[in-house]
Scaffold this motif. Sequence first.
Motif, PDB file in Angstrom:
ATOM      1  N   GLY A 272     -39.875 -29.598  97.103  1.00 48.88           N
ATOM      2  CA  GLY A 272     -39.842 -30.148  98.457  1.00 48.88           C
ATOM      3  C   GLY A 272     -40.289 -31.593  98.496  1.00 48.88           C
ATOM      4  O   GLY A 272     -39.702 -32.431  99.195  1.00 48.88           O
TER       5      GLY A 272
ATOM      6  N   THR B 149     -37.564 -33.811  97.011  1.00 47.88           N
ATOM      7  CA  THR B 149     -36.479 -33.959  97.972  1.00 47.88           C
ATOM      8  C   THR B 149     -36.854 -34.947  99.065  1.00 47.88           C
ATOM      9  O   THR B 149     -36.058 -35.822  99.438  1.00 47.88           O
ATOM     10  CB  THR B 149     -36.107 -32.594  98.585  1.00 47.88           C
ATOM     11  N   LYS B 150     -38.079 -34.839  99.566  1.00 47.29           N
ATOM     12  CA  LYS B 150     -38.558 -35.755 100.600  1.00 47.29           C
ATOM     13  C   LYS B 150     -38.513 -37.193 100.111  1.00 47.29           C
ATOM     14  O   LYS B 150     -38.046 -38.087 100.814  1.00 47.29           O
ATOM     15  CB  LYS B 150     -39.989 -35.366 100.997  1.00 47.29           C
TER      16      LYS B 150
END
Length: 78
Positions: A58, A61-62
Amino acid sequence: MNESNQGRGRRSNTLVVPQANNALQQLKYEAAQELGITIPADGYYGDMPSREAGSLGGYITKRLVQLAEQQLSGRSGQ
């Protein structure tokens, strides 16, 4: 019979730009360091807790979205 690659041990997430592999690896290690997660030395993530693996994915991806937004807006840097 289902013909998908799931569960067969094949890697289907090939890079569109293979030359970006080193940059992605560097990003992974930086993200892990910021989150306090230890990357397995042997590269096997099967023993890593799901929470850590999800947090790492995550976060990466951020950061990739942030970098893309910066490029699209014409800004450079972080």
